[in-house]
Design an enzyme around this catalytic site. Structure first.
Site, PDB file in Angstrom:
ATOM      1  N   SER A   1       1.792  -1.021  23.372  1.00 29.23           N
ATOM      2  CA  SER A   1       0.978  -1.941  24.173  1.00 29.23           C
ATOM      3  C   SER A   1       1.222  -3.383  23.758  1.00 29.23           C
ATOM      4  O   SER A   1       1.532  -3.663  22.596  1.00 29.23           O
ATOM      5  CB  SER A   1      -0.505  -1.598  23.974  1.00 29.23           C
TER       6      SER A   1
ATOM      7  N   TYR B   1      -7.805  -0.345  18.991  1.00 29.98           N
ATOM      8  CA  TYR B   1      -6.803   0.127  19.956  1.00 29.98           C
ATOM      9  C   TYR B   1      -5.419  -0.415  19.590  1.00 29.98           C
ATOM     10  O   TYR B   1      -4.437   0.334  19.505  1.00 29.98           O
ATOM     11  CB  TYR B   1      -7.186  -0.310  21.372  1.00 29.98           C
TER      12      TYR B   1
END
Length: 352
Positions: A140, A165
């Site tokens: 990501s 995350y």
């Protein structure tokens, strides 16, 4: 330009997170474009967002008949993953299963440890014990944290995550590197930048804003509208993955005679960040054009500029030069075109 060294025709491919936004679109593309291909898809169908969307995506994949096999389970379940590999012997693995979302990781950290760390470890272990030609996995843009240098390059240090995350995605890259080095597993990580499009994730801004505007609720625009995002249309993401799948990093030995890790990381982003206020303006124009909202809708009455949220970053901006050099590909769908397709889908799906 790389020469493709992995052939997808007549292969068995495992796609984890197959009911997800990227997973379903990738699977549909692979089943459409390649002959005698078989996709084994696994997804635990969590209720992180409306499962109706996940089942809608799966319905589309069922029309491919026996070429698509769906398993409803979690990759965090080691015995399930082991059985899956022993039964189907996938030659290529695309790991897209993950708990997504920056803000949710602040309130529900357990979900991230289970899916993103334990789940990914199980996939790595299975790849280690079976002859897998190429492991492609989702990372990501969040790994860049608060890096000041833009555009973000895969050569930059990414040691300052601002959310759990992001930390789990950076951990995936490190785990994959270790397995590539120890067991010569060819792996490629892809850092996705703000993926959007029809039937996407409802927690993403463009979708969430649309839902709220229809209900007459106020939308909050963070950092007073001064955030910039590299919005990447779903078809561009899928095109990038399909190309990357077909070239596994080469196995070779270093001067010490030991394997050099067959390991790569690429950014897939639009390479042109958009200001959030401009993004909202385009979204409202396309929602009116698609007749999702009325022509005289009072947007100003439903907009609120607020400060930055915990875990968010002010800008995401991808340097996609390596992707362009190695695969001759650069995402090119304009934000207006992408939001137009989303608005038309939304009208059809929710308001028919």
């Amino acid at each position: 330009m790389v020469n493709y060294n992995v052939y997808l025709t007549s292969k068995t491919i495992l796609v984890t997170g197959v009911a997800g936004f990227i997973g379903a679109n990738l699977t549909k593309r692979l089943l459409t474009d390649f002959k005698d291909i078989r996709i084994i898809g696994i997804d635990s169908i969590t209720d992180y967002y409306n499962v109706r969307l996940k089942y809608e995506r799966l319905e589309e994949l069922k029309r491919f008949g026996d070429s698509f096999v769906f398993i409803k389970d979690s990759i965090a379940n080691k015995s399930v993953v082991e059985t899956l590999f022993a039964t189907y012997h996938p030659q290529i693995v695309v790991n897209l299963a993950a708990q997504a979302g920056v803000r949710y990781s602040i309130t529900n950290p357990d979900a991230y440890i289970e899916s993103n760390l334990i789940g990914f470890y199980n996939i790595l272990e299975a790849c280690r014990h079976h002859e897998v030609e190429h492991l492609v996995y989702a990372s990501s843009s969040s790994v860049y944290g608060t890096n000041k240098k833009v555009p973000y390059s895969t050569d930059d240090k990414v040691d300052n995550p601002v959310s759990l995350y992001a930390a789990t995605k950076k951990s995936n890259e490190l785990m994959a590197h270790a397995y590539s080095k120890l067991y010569n597993i060819p792996s490629t990580g892809l850092r996705f930048f703000t993926v959007y499009g029809p039937c996407g994730r409802p927690d993403m801004a463009y979708f969430d804003f649309t839902n709220k505007l229809i209900k007459g609720e106020t939308i909050q625009i963070f950092n007073y509208g001064n955030c910039k995002r590299d919005f990447t249309y779903i078809d561009d993401i899928v095109e990038g993955i399909v190309r990357v799948m077909q070239h596994a990093p080469e196995k070779e030995n270093g001067e010490d005679g030991l394997p050099i890790p067959p390991y790569k990381i690429y950014n897939i982003g639009n390479n042109s960040p958009e200001n959030l206020l401009d993004f909202v303006t385009i979204l409202q124009e396309e929602l009116i054009a698609a007749k999702v909202l009325l022509v005289d809708y009072d947007f100003e009455a439903h907009k609120e500029l607020v400060s930055m949220q915990a875990g968010d970053v002010p800008v995401t901006y991808a340097d996609t030069t390596p992707l362009e050099e190695d695969f001759g590909f650069k995402p090119s769908t304009s934000l207006r075109e992408g939001l137009k397709r989303f608005a038309e889908w939304y009208k059809e799906f929710y308001q028919k």
